[in-house]
Motif scaffolding. Sequence first.
Motif, PDB file in Angstrom:
ATOM      1  N   ASN A 281     -17.515   0.385 -21.225  1.00 48.76           N
ATOM      2  CA  ASN A 281     -17.629  -0.664 -22.230  1.00 48.76           C
ATOM      3  C   ASN A 281     -17.052  -0.223 -23.582  1.00 48.76           C
ATOM      4  N   SER A 282     -17.015   1.070 -23.822  1.00 45.63           N
ATOM      5  CA  SER A 282     -16.475   1.568 -25.091  1.00 45.63           C
ATOM      6  C   SER A 282     -14.945   1.602 -25.109  1.00 45.63           C
ATOM      7  N   ASP A 283     -14.321   1.320 -23.990  1.00 47.09           N
ATOM      8  CA  ASP A 283     -12.859   1.313 -23.905  1.00 47.09           C
ATOM      9  C   ASP A 283     -12.292   0.127 -24.684  1.00 47.09           C
ATOM     10  N   PRO A 284     -11.404   0.365 -25.657  1.00 52.05           N
ATOM     11  CA  PRO A 284     -10.873  -0.755 -26.457  1.00 52.05           C
ATOM     12  C   PRO A 284      -9.934  -1.671 -25.673  1.00 52.05           C
ATOM     13  N   PHE A 285      -9.427  -1.219 -24.526  1.00 56.19           N
ATOM     14  CA  PHE A 285      -8.480  -2.008 -23.744  1.00 56.19           C
ATOM     15  C   PHE A 285      -9.099  -2.552 -22.463  1.00 56.19           C
ATOM     16  N   LYS A 286     -10.404  -2.676 -22.432  1.00 51.08           N
ATOM     17  CA  LYS A 286     -11.098  -3.120 -21.220  1.00 51.08           C
ATOM     18  C   LYS A 286     -10.756  -4.548 -20.826  1.00 51.08           C
ATOM     19  N   ASP A 287     -10.322  -5.368 -21.773  1.00 49.49           N
ATOM     20  CA  ASP A 287      -9.974  -6.756 -21.457  1.00 49.49           C
ATOM     21  C   ASP A 287      -8.619  -6.879 -20.780  1.00 49.49           C
ATOM     22  N   ASP A 288      -7.844  -5.804 -20.738  1.00 52.64           N
ATOM     23  CA  ASP A 288      -6.526  -5.830 -20.098  1.00 52.64           C
ATOM     24  C   ASP A 288      -6.603  -5.567 -18.596  1.00 52.64           C
ATOM     25  N   VAL A 289      -7.778  -5.281 -18.081  1.00 51.39           N
ATOM     26  CA  VAL A 289      -7.950  -4.982 -16.660  1.00 51.39           C
ATOM     27  C   VAL A 289      -8.384  -6.243 -15.924  1.00 51.39           C
ATOM     28  N   THR A 290      -7.709  -6.541 -14.842  1.00 48.62           N
ATOM     29  CA  THR A 290      -8.094  -7.644 -13.962  1.00 48.62           C
ATOM     30  C   THR A 290      -8.010  -7.154 -12.526  1.00 48.62           C
ATOM     31  N   CYS A 291      -8.469  -7.975 -11.625  1.00 48.54           N
ATOM     32  CA  CYS A 291      -8.336  -7.636 -10.216  1.00 48.54           C
ATOM     33  C   CYS A 291      -7.644  -8.779  -9.492  1.00 48.54           C
ATOM     34  N   ASP A 292      -7.082  -8.456  -8.366  1.00 44.37           N
ATOM     35  CA  ASP A 292      -6.372  -9.436  -7.566  1.00 44.37           C
ATOM     36  C   ASP A 292      -6.403  -8.961  -6.126  1.00 44.37           C
ATOM     37  N   PHE A 293      -6.124  -9.866  -5.213  1.00 45.30           N
ATOM     38  CA  PHE A 293      -6.002  -9.511  -3.805  1.00 45.30           C
ATOM     39  C   PHE A 293      -4.526  -9.460  -3.445  1.00 45.30           C
ATOM     40  N   ILE A 294      -4.097  -8.349  -2.890  1.00 45.42           N
ATOM     41  CA  ILE A 294      -2.716  -8.195  -2.445  1.00 45.42           C
ATOM     42  C   ILE A 294      -2.677  -8.615  -0.981  1.00 45.42           C
ATOM     43  N   PRO A 295      -1.742  -9.487  -0.607  1.00 44.84           N
ATOM     44  CA  PRO A 295      -1.780 -10.106   0.721  1.00 44.84           C
ATOM     45  C   PRO A 295      -1.287  -9.227   1.865  1.00 44.84           C
ATOM     46  N   TYR A 296      -1.246  -7.918   1.684  1.00 43.72           N
ATOM     47  CA  TYR A 296      -0.839  -7.033   2.767  1.00 43.72           C
ATOM     48  C   TYR A 296      -1.527  -5.692   2.591  1.00 43.72           C
ATOM     49  N   SER A 297      -1.520  -4.920   3.651  1.00 43.41           N
ATOM     50  CA  SER A 297      -2.256  -3.662   3.636  1.00 43.41           C
ATOM     51  C   SER A 297      -1.543  -2.616   2.787  1.00 43.41           C
ATOM     52  N   LEU A 298      -2.231  -1.532   2.535  1.00 41.13           N
ATOM     53  CA  LEU A 298      -1.680  -0.430   1.748  1.00 41.13           C
ATOM     54  C   LEU A 298      -0.466   0.169   2.443  1.00 41.13           C
ATOM     55  N   THR A 299      -0.530   0.335   3.743  1.00 49.62           N
ATOM     56  CA  THR A 299       0.591   0.888   4.497  1.00 49.62           C
ATOM     57  C   THR A 299       1.805  -0.029   4.430  1.00 49.62           C
ATOM     58  N   GLU A 300       1.572  -1.323   4.572  1.00 50.83           N
ATOM     59  CA  GLU A 300       2.689  -2.271   4.471  1.00 50.83           C
ATOM     60  C   GLU A 300       3.306  -2.249   3.084  1.00 50.83           C
ATOM     61  N   GLN A 301       2.488  -2.083   2.066  1.00 51.23           N
ATOM     62  CA  GLN A 301       3.003  -2.023   0.705  1.00 51.23           C
ATOM     63  C   GLN A 301       3.848  -0.764   0.499  1.00 51.23           C
ATOM     64  N   ILE A 302       3.417   0.351   1.034  1.00 54.11           N
ATOM     65  CA  ILE A 302       4.187   1.593   0.914  1.00 54.11           C
ATOM     66  C   ILE A 302       5.509   1.472   1.665  1.00 54.11           C
ATOM     67  N   PHE A 303       5.479   0.913   2.877  1.00 53.86           N
ATOM     68  CA  PHE A 303       6.715   0.724   3.625  1.00 53.86           C
ATOM     69  C   PHE A 303       7.682  -0.192   2.875  1.00 53.86           C
ATOM     70  N   ALA A 304       7.164  -1.236   2.275  1.00 59.74           N
ATOM     71  CA  ALA A 304       8.021  -2.152   1.525  1.00 59.74           C
ATOM     72  C   ALA A 304       8.623  -1.450   0.315  1.00 59.74           C
ATOM     73  N   MET A 305       7.855  -0.584  -0.315  1.00 57.57           N
ATOM     74  CA  MET A 305       8.377   0.141  -1.471  1.00 57.57           C
ATOM     75  C   MET A 305       9.461   1.122  -1.072  1.00 57.57           C
ATOM     76  N   GLN A 306       9.383   1.627   0.125  1.00 62.10           N
ATOM     77  CA  GLN A 306      10.391   2.565   0.602  1.00 62.10           C
ATOM     78  C   GLN A 306      11.577   1.844   1.242  1.00 62.10           C
ATOM     79  N   ASN A 307      11.647   0.531   1.039  1.00 59.20           N
ATOM     80  CA  ASN A 307      12.742  -0.305   1.533  1.00 59.20           C
ATOM     81  C   ASN A 307      12.875  -0.291   3.054  1.00 59.20           C
ATOM     82  N   ILE A 308      11.754  -0.146   3.738  1.00 56.22           N
ATOM     83  CA  ILE A 308      11.763  -0.287   5.182  1.00 56.22           C
ATOM     84  C   ILE A 308      11.652  -1.766   5.474  1.00 56.22           C
TER      85      ILE A 308
END
Length: 180
Positions: free
Chosen positions: A56-83
């Motif tokens: 709560n003492s963090d001055p930038f706490k309002d800049d944090v949000t959450c979201d759901f990413i529509p694919y798994s962590l492995t799929e995201q890594i593969f996509a980042m590696q241009n597979i």
Amino acid sequence: MEWLKSMKHYFFLDKGDFFVHFFDFSEEMLELSSWNVPIEKMKSLLQLSIRTSSANSDPFKDDVTCDFIPYSLTEQIFAMQNIRGALGQNAYILNTNQSKNNSSSNLQSSNMGNYKSIESISFDYTVNYPLSLVICRWSITKYQLIFRHLIFCKYVERHLANTWLLHQSTKELKFDKYYM
């Protein structure tokens, strides 16, 4: 430097009590499928857990949000590696403007996999112009990958601790003679 310290609090699990509060508040919803959980409720639980912890003492706490990413962590890594696969080349880029403008039902019905919320939740961090030259979307995406792995490890750790406590409570019942 203060922005980087703030990002460390959230992406690298630096503030431990914050995540305990977040898990306590959202444990039931993290077990549900991600398309069954309203994203606005998760965002409010995130803000509640931030405000009831040492973060709560963090001055930038309002800049944090959450979201759901529509694919798994492995799929995201593969996509980042241009597979090339079902996600395409640029699938790692989360279009935050589109997700903010669309309702959660439109986002969820578009491409959301059948993952548990704990598998697809990710934090996002809003960075404005002068700082966005240093902390770009690519860097935040890498932080999100690390965060997704760490939060899942914390989730497994929590379940192991609960299982251990349950096992310790059955020691008093002396079931060990039946297992031999």
